[in-house]
Write a protein that holds these residues in place. Structure first.
Motif, mmCIF file in Angstrom:
data_model
loop_
_atom_site.group_PDB
_atom_site.id
_atom_site.type_symbol
_atom_site.label_atom_id
_atom_site.label_comp_id
_atom_site.label_asym_id
_atom_site.label_seq_id
_atom_site.Cartn_x
_atom_site.Cartn_y
_atom_site.Cartn_z
ATOM 1 N N THR A 46 0.706 -1.215 -0.026
ATOM 2 C CA THR A 46 0.175 0.138 0.008
ATOM 3 C C THR A 46 0.833 1.297 -0.029
ATOM 4 O O THR A 46 0.359 2.231 0.638
ATOM 5 C CB THR A 46 -1.059 -0.061 0.950
ATOM 6 O OG1 THR A 46 -0.269 0.074 2.480
ATOM 7 C CG2 THR A 46 -1.875 -1.305 1.160
ATOM 8 N N GLY A 47 1.994 1.111 -0.811
ATOM 9 C CA GLY A 47 3.031 2.181 -0.872
ATOM 10 C C GLY A 47 2.608 2.833 -1.968
ATOM 11 O O GLY A 47 1.444 3.159 -2.536
ATOM 12 N N PRO A 48 3.700 3.906 -2.593
ATOM 13 C CA PRO A 48 3.282 4.671 -3.706
ATOM 14 C C PRO A 48 2.969 3.713 -4.962
ATOM 15 O O PRO A 48 3.516 2.445 -4.756
ATOM 16 C CB PRO A 48 4.750 5.277 -3.757
ATOM 17 C CG PRO A 48 5.739 4.877 -2.927
ATOM 18 C CD PRO A 48 4.970 3.933 -1.707
ATOM 19 N N ALA A 49 2.791 4.311 -6.055
ATOM 20 C CA ALA A 49 2.649 3.667 -7.402
ATOM 21 C C ALA A 49 3.958 2.913 -7.929
ATOM 22 O O ALA A 49 5.053 3.784 -7.497
ATOM 23 C CB ALA A 49 2.051 4.397 -8.252
ATOM 24 N N LEU A 50 3.826 1.814 -8.636
ATOM 25 C CA LEU A 50 5.184 1.224 -8.873
ATOM 26 C C LEU A 50 5.263 1.288 -10.444
ATOM 27 O O LEU A 50 4.364 1.458 -11.188
ATOM 28 C CB LEU A 50 5.176 -0.193 -8.547
ATOM 29 C CG LEU A 50 4.910 -0.516 -6.986
ATOM 30 C CD1 LEU A 50 4.410 -1.967 -7.005
ATOM 31 C CD2 LEU A 50 5.981 -0.125 -6.141
ATOM 32 N N CYS A 51 6.374 1.182 -11.163
ATOM 33 C CA CYS A 51 6.605 0.872 -12.390
ATOM 34 C C CYS A 51 6.928 -0.568 -12.670
ATOM 35 O O CYS A 51 7.121 -1.390 -11.407
ATOM 36 C CB CYS A 51 7.945 1.870 -12.972
ATOM 37 S SG CYS A 51 9.481 1.225 -12.631
ATOM 38 N N TYR A 52 7.126 -1.070 -13.861
ATOM 39 C CA TYR A 52 7.285 -2.556 -13.964
ATOM 40 C C TYR A 52 8.575 -2.959 -13.538
ATOM 41 O O TYR A 52 8.851 -3.986 -13.258
ATOM 42 C CB TYR A 52 7.287 -3.028 -15.522
ATOM 43 C CG TYR A 52 5.881 -2.877 -15.881
ATOM 44 C CD1 TYR A 52 5.116 -4.186 -15.730
ATOM 45 C CD2 TYR A 52 5.117 -1.850 -16.532
ATOM 46 C CE1 TYR A 52 3.650 -4.447 -16.017
ATOM 47 C CE2 TYR A 52 3.637 -1.961 -16.922
ATOM 48 C CZ TYR A 52 3.137 -3.205 -16.796
ATOM 49 O OH TYR A 52 1.665 -3.189 -16.911
ATOM 50 N N ALA A 53 9.696 -1.944 -13.576
ATOM 51 C CA ALA A 53 10.955 -2.428 -13.049
ATOM 52 C C ALA A 53 10.891 -2.465 -11.544
ATOM 53 O O ALA A 53 11.824 -3.348 -10.927
ATOM 54 C CB ALA A 53 12.117 -1.368 -13.274
ATOM 55 N N CYS A 54 10.087 -1.709 -10.771
ATOM 56 C CA CYS A 54 9.587 -2.109 -9.265
ATOM 57 C C CYS A 54 9.184 -3.397 -8.898
ATOM 58 O O CYS A 54 9.203 -4.010 -7.919
ATOM 59 C CB CYS A 54 8.947 -0.959 -8.848
ATOM 60 S SG CYS A 54 9.492 0.805 -8.941
#
Length: 168
Positions: A46-54
């Motif tokens: 439930t943290g910040p939004a992620l990118c695919y690398a994350c």
């Protein structure tokens, strides 16, 4: 992942998603990566939004992809319905997939005699007989309706059907 809000009718990750998360901005950590736009949300962290690398740091977590439709955030029903009940939220077809909106849409809210269906929270006109136009409106509806919930009903199994058919 099954953290539930104070009244056990809405998962805490949904509160976080609807309150503080922004999407479609460049990832601070992976700026040089090809897929650097943050459009994923981890239901466990439930943290910040992620990118695919994350995603490498969230391999065993439940992650959903947030999409855009006419400047509104949507999520595919097939992705989110594994975790919450969205059966009373108006579905829409976007790029061939059934989706639900995260937030209410800023379209016509006037009540017209010809309009048969409206969102119970924001009064948005709906094309079909659903209670809510978005996940946020359903969450707001929890305040007025103690019987309303995002909790999925128990799955019907063959064992349950035997019990239902057996004489008492």
């Amino acid at each position: 992942m099954n953290k539930i809000s104070k009244d056990d009718r809405c998962p805490s990750w949904l509160w976080s998603l609807l309150e503080k998360i922004d999407f479609f901005f460049p990832c601070e950590t992976h700026r040089k990566s090809g897929k650097k736009e943050c459009s994923l949300y981890c239901l466990d962290c439930t943290g910040p939004a992620l990118c695919y690398a994350c995603l490498a740091d969230h391999q065993d977590h439940h992650v959903v992809q947030i999409r855009r439709s006419s400047y509104y955030y949507v999520v595919r029903i097939c992705d989110v319905s594994k975790f919450i009940d969205v059966s009373d939220v108006q579905p829409y077809i976007v790029n061939g997939a059934k989706v639900v909106f995260l937030d209410e849409q800023l379209k016509s809210r006037f009540i017209d005699e010809a309009v048969m269906h409206t969102c119970e929270t924001c009064r948005l006109s709906l094309p079909d007989p659903f209670q809510f136009c978005s996940l946020r409106c359903k969450r707001e509806g929890l305040k007025q309706d103690p019987g309303l919930t995002f909790v999925l009903p128990p799955k019907f199994s063959r064992d349950n059907s035997k019990d239902a058919d057996s004489p008492k």
